[in-house]
Design a protein around this motif. Structure first.
Motif, PDB file in Angstrom:
ATOM      1  N   PHE A  45       7.280  21.223 -51.795  1.00 53.65           N
ATOM      2  CA  PHE A  45       6.827  21.644 -50.405  1.00 53.65           C
ATOM      3  C   PHE A  45       5.475  21.476 -50.000  1.00 53.65           C
ATOM      4  CE2 PHE A  45       9.606  24.916 -52.217  1.00 53.65           C
ATOM      5  CZ  PHE A  45      10.431  25.137 -51.258  1.00 53.65           C
ATOM      6  N   LYS A  46       5.179  19.873 -50.331  1.00 53.30           N
ATOM      7  CA  LYS A  46       3.972  19.296 -49.997  1.00 53.30           C
ATOM      8  C   LYS A  46       4.568  17.973 -49.419  1.00 53.30           C
ATOM      9  CE  LYS A  46       0.606  21.674 -53.062  1.00 53.30           C
ATOM     10  NZ  LYS A  46      -0.411  21.336 -53.750  1.00 53.30           N
ATOM     11  N   GLY A  47       4.440  17.685 -48.027  1.00 51.82           N
ATOM     12  CA  GLY A  47       4.998  16.393 -47.593  1.00 51.82           C
ATOM     13  C   GLY A  47       3.891  15.864 -46.729  1.00 51.82           C
ATOM     14  N   GLY A  48       4.208  15.242 -45.442  1.00 49.78           N
ATOM     15  CA  GLY A  48       3.337  14.555 -44.786  1.00 49.78           C
ATOM     16  C   GLY A  48       2.892  15.193 -43.454  1.00 49.78           C
ATOM     17  N   LYS A  49       2.280  14.429 -42.625  1.00 47.08           N
ATOM     18  CA  LYS A  49       1.735  15.314 -41.575  1.00 47.08           C
ATOM     19  C   LYS A  49       2.552  15.517 -40.063  1.00 47.08           C
ATOM     20  CE  LYS A  49      -2.954  13.841 -42.710  1.00 47.08           C
ATOM     21  NZ  LYS A  49      -3.260  14.782 -43.135  1.00 47.08           N
ATOM     22  N   GLY A  50       3.773  14.738 -40.200  1.00 47.08           N
ATOM     23  CA  GLY A  50       5.116  15.143 -39.467  1.00 47.08           C
ATOM     24  C   GLY A  50       4.989  14.427 -38.101  1.00 47.08           C
ATOM     25  N   VAL A  51       3.960  13.581 -37.965  1.00 49.42           N
ATOM     26  CA  VAL A  51       3.584  12.772 -36.681  1.00 49.42           C
ATOM     27  C   VAL A  51       5.206  11.988 -36.068  1.00 49.42           C
ATOM     28  CG1 VAL A  51       2.392  11.007 -35.357  1.00 49.42           C
ATOM     29  CG2 VAL A  51       1.292  12.757 -36.895  1.00 49.42           C
ATOM     30  N   ALA A  52       5.573  11.331 -37.028  1.00 50.43           N
ATOM     31  CA  ALA A  52       6.766  10.519 -36.821  1.00 50.43           C
ATOM     32  C   ALA A  52       8.064  11.325 -36.632  1.00 50.43           C
ATOM     33  CB  ALA A  52       7.058   9.456 -37.868  1.00 50.43           C
ATOM     34  N   THR A  53       8.230  12.252 -37.370  1.00 48.09           N
ATOM     35  CA  THR A  53       9.268  13.222 -37.060  1.00 48.09           C
ATOM     36  C   THR A  53       9.183  14.001 -36.132  1.00 48.09           C
ATOM     37  OG1 THR A  53       9.615  13.490 -39.530  1.00 48.09           O
ATOM     38  CG2 THR A  53      10.828  14.966 -38.353  1.00 48.09           C
ATOM     39  N   THR A  54       7.993  14.316 -35.712  1.00 50.80           N
ATOM     40  CA  THR A  54       7.770  15.011 -34.296  1.00 50.80           C
ATOM     41  C   THR A  54       8.005  14.048 -32.914  1.00 50.80           C
ATOM     42  OG1 THR A  54       6.153  16.452 -35.206  1.00 50.80           O
ATOM     43  CG2 THR A  54       6.168  16.159 -32.974  1.00 50.80           C
ATOM     44  N   ALA A  55       7.848  12.941 -33.055  1.00 42.67           N
ATOM     45  CA  ALA A  55       7.882  12.030 -32.091  1.00 42.67           C
ATOM     46  C   ALA A  55       9.493  11.747 -32.070  1.00 42.67           C
ATOM     47  CB  ALA A  55       7.545  10.500 -32.387  1.00 42.67           C
ATOM     48  N   GLY A  56      10.321  11.866 -33.128  1.00 48.49           N
ATOM     49  CA  GLY A  56      11.656  11.844 -33.009  1.00 48.49           C
ATOM     50  C   GLY A  56      12.312  12.897 -32.213  1.00 48.49           C
ATOM     51  N   VAL A  57      11.630  14.011 -32.586  1.00 47.20           N
ATOM     52  CA  VAL A  57      12.234  15.410 -32.147  1.00 47.20           C
ATOM     53  C   VAL A  57      12.075  15.398 -30.575  1.00 47.20           C
ATOM     54  CG1 VAL A  57      11.781  17.871 -31.808  1.00 47.20           C
ATOM     55  CG2 VAL A  57      12.061  16.813 -33.942  1.00 47.20           C
ATOM     56  N   ILE A  58      10.799  15.028 -29.831  1.00 44.00           N
ATOM     57  CA  ILE A  58      10.389  14.910 -28.601  1.00 44.00           C
ATOM     58  C   ILE A  58      11.025  13.689 -27.874  1.00 44.00           C
ATOM     59  CG2 ILE A  58       8.600  14.598 -26.955  1.00 44.00           C
ATOM     60  CD1 ILE A  58       6.764  15.398 -29.235  1.00 44.00           C
ATOM     61  N   GLY A  59      11.377  12.618 -28.517  1.00 47.69           N
ATOM     62  CA  GLY A  59      12.056  11.690 -28.098  1.00 47.69           C
ATOM     63  C   GLY A  59      13.672  12.054 -27.939  1.00 47.69           C
ATOM     64  N   GLY A  60      14.182  12.873 -28.773  1.00 49.46           N
ATOM     65  CA  GLY A  60      15.540  13.548 -28.614  1.00 49.46           C
ATOM     66  C   GLY A  60      15.778  14.363 -27.286  1.00 49.46           C
ATOM     67  N   MET A  61      14.541  15.221 -27.305  1.00 50.20           N
ATOM     68  CA  MET A  61      14.849  16.093 -26.402  1.00 50.20           C
ATOM     69  C   MET A  61      14.060  15.810 -24.959  1.00 50.20           C
ATOM     70  SD  MET A  61      13.516  19.352 -28.729  1.00 50.20           S
ATOM     71  CE  MET A  61      13.315  20.509 -27.454  1.00 50.20           C
ATOM     72  N   MET A  62      12.932  15.088 -24.844  1.00 48.53           N
ATOM     73  CA  MET A  62      12.289  14.608 -23.849  1.00 48.53           C
ATOM     74  C   MET A  62      11.755  13.447 -23.890  1.00 48.53           C
ATOM     75  SD  MET A  62      10.169  18.280 -23.607  1.00 48.53           S
ATOM     76  CE  MET A  62       9.411  18.201 -25.161  1.00 48.53           C
ATOM     77  N   PRO A  63      12.611  12.306 -23.606  1.00 43.10           N
ATOM     78  CA  PRO A  63      12.014  10.729 -23.807  1.00 43.10           C
ATOM     79  C   PRO A  63      10.822  10.490 -22.955  1.00 43.10           C
ATOM     80  CG  PRO A  63      14.212  11.135 -22.813  1.00 43.10           C
ATOM     81  CD  PRO A  63      14.012  12.500 -23.291  1.00 43.10           C
ATOM     82  N   VAL A  64      11.015  10.931 -21.837  1.00 45.53           N
ATOM     83  CA  VAL A  64       9.650  10.674 -20.930  1.00 45.53           C
ATOM     84  C   VAL A  64       8.262  11.148 -21.248  1.00 45.53           C
ATOM     85  CG1 VAL A  64       8.735  10.921 -18.450  1.00 45.53           C
ATOM     86  CG2 VAL A  64      11.313  10.563 -18.791  1.00 45.53           C
ATOM     87  N   VAL A  65       8.386  12.555 -21.542  1.00 44.28           N
ATOM     88  CA  VAL A  65       7.246  12.946 -22.282  1.00 44.28           C
ATOM     89  C   VAL A  65       6.651  12.271 -23.554  1.00 44.28           C
ATOM     90  CG1 VAL A  65       6.425  15.187 -23.373  1.00 44.28           C
ATOM     91  CG2 VAL A  65       7.962  15.272 -21.347  1.00 44.28           C
ATOM     92  N   LEU A  66       7.764  11.923 -24.522  1.00 42.80           N
ATOM     93  CA  LEU A  66       7.363  11.222 -25.862  1.00 42.80           C
ATOM     94  C   LEU A  66       6.599   9.815 -25.225  1.00 42.80           C
ATOM     95  CD1 LEU A  66       7.314  10.399 -28.487  1.00 42.80           C
ATOM     96  CD2 LEU A  66       9.532   9.241 -28.264  1.00 42.80           C
ATOM     97  N   ALA A  67       7.333   9.190 -24.012  1.00 43.89           N
ATOM     98  CA  ALA A  67       6.530   7.957 -23.634  1.00 43.89           C
ATOM     99  C   ALA A  67       5.275   7.994 -23.218  1.00 43.89           C
ATOM    100  CB  ALA A  67       7.495   7.217 -22.462  1.00 43.89           C
TER     101      ALA A  67
END
Length: 218
Positions: free
Chosen positions: A119-141
């Motif tokens: 239960f100790k991983g990374g900071k989640g930046v890349a995975t968060t980017a993937g989530v935002i990209g899948g939901m809101m690509p313009v916002v991710l850009a």
């Protein structure tokens, strides 16, 4: 409801795929958590293993979030068609709904609190980017633009990531997203800052590492 619950568990497990840890073991025979910053993410992979491995880790971690909010909802709707009208909002892009939001949260949580790594991983930046990209690509850009500009001037990955997190709620409001999406983005902003708390501490102490090019010896 059981299908939604199972999908959320699946999203969490997808997010928990320990990409950086696996690359460390496979390419160098090391535990990435014991080297560099100790973070299980692409930046630490770049410092301890190399740029090519870091790019691969980053892409896979992005895909974890993207798959969770795009493919999983489609699978749900195909498995249980009657769920589409009840649980999914169909009149806005990318099927933004509370269900999709929960899937995104689960994937990000899986990366940060990784079940395979105690239960100790990374900071989640890349995975968060993937989530935002899948939901809101313009916002991710727009977030990536902010990240790139801040990083170019500071050479701190942490400051760039925190800056992108801070503008995320503003961008969702400016682009007219629904209330639940704005609240979701506020949660992601808080989580992004919280996951960088050790970096913030080092920034105030003047011990945070800048990302600089290492000159090859002649």
């Amino acid at each position: 409801m059981i299908y939604i619950f199972l999908a959320i568990i699946c999203a969490y497990l997808i997010g928990s795929f320990p990409t950086a840890y696996i690359f460390g073991k496979a390419m160098k025979g090391i535990d990435i958590r014991e080297h560099g910053s100790g973070n299980v993410g692409a930046t630490n992979v770049a410092r301890t293993i190399g740029k090519k491995a870091a790019i691969a880790v980053f892409i896979i971690d992005v895909l974890k979030g993207f798959v969770a909010v795009t493919l999983l909802p489609e699978m749900l709707k195909r498995l249980v068609p009657e769920m589409a009208d009840k649980y999914f909002i169909s009149d806005i892009p990318r099927q933004l709904s509370v269900v999709v939001i929960f899937l995104g949260v689960a994937a990000i949580a899986g990366h940060i609190w990784n079940v395979f790594l105690g239960f100790k991983g990374g900071k989640g930046v890349a995975t968060t980017a993937g989530v935002i990209g899948g939901m809101m690509p313009v916002v991710l850009a727009a977030c990536l633009l902010v990240w790139g500009v801040v990083f170019m001037f500071t050479r701190y990955v942490s400051i760039a990531s925190i800056s992108a997190a801070l503008v995320l709620p503003v961008l969702t409001m400016v682009t007219g997203k629904d209330l639940e999406v704005v609240l979701f983005s506020c949660g992601l902003c808080f989580l992004g800052i919280y996951s960088h708390r050790s970096n913030i501490r080092r920034l105030f102490q003047g011990t945070e590492n800048r990302f600089v090019k290492i000159k090859k010896s002649q």
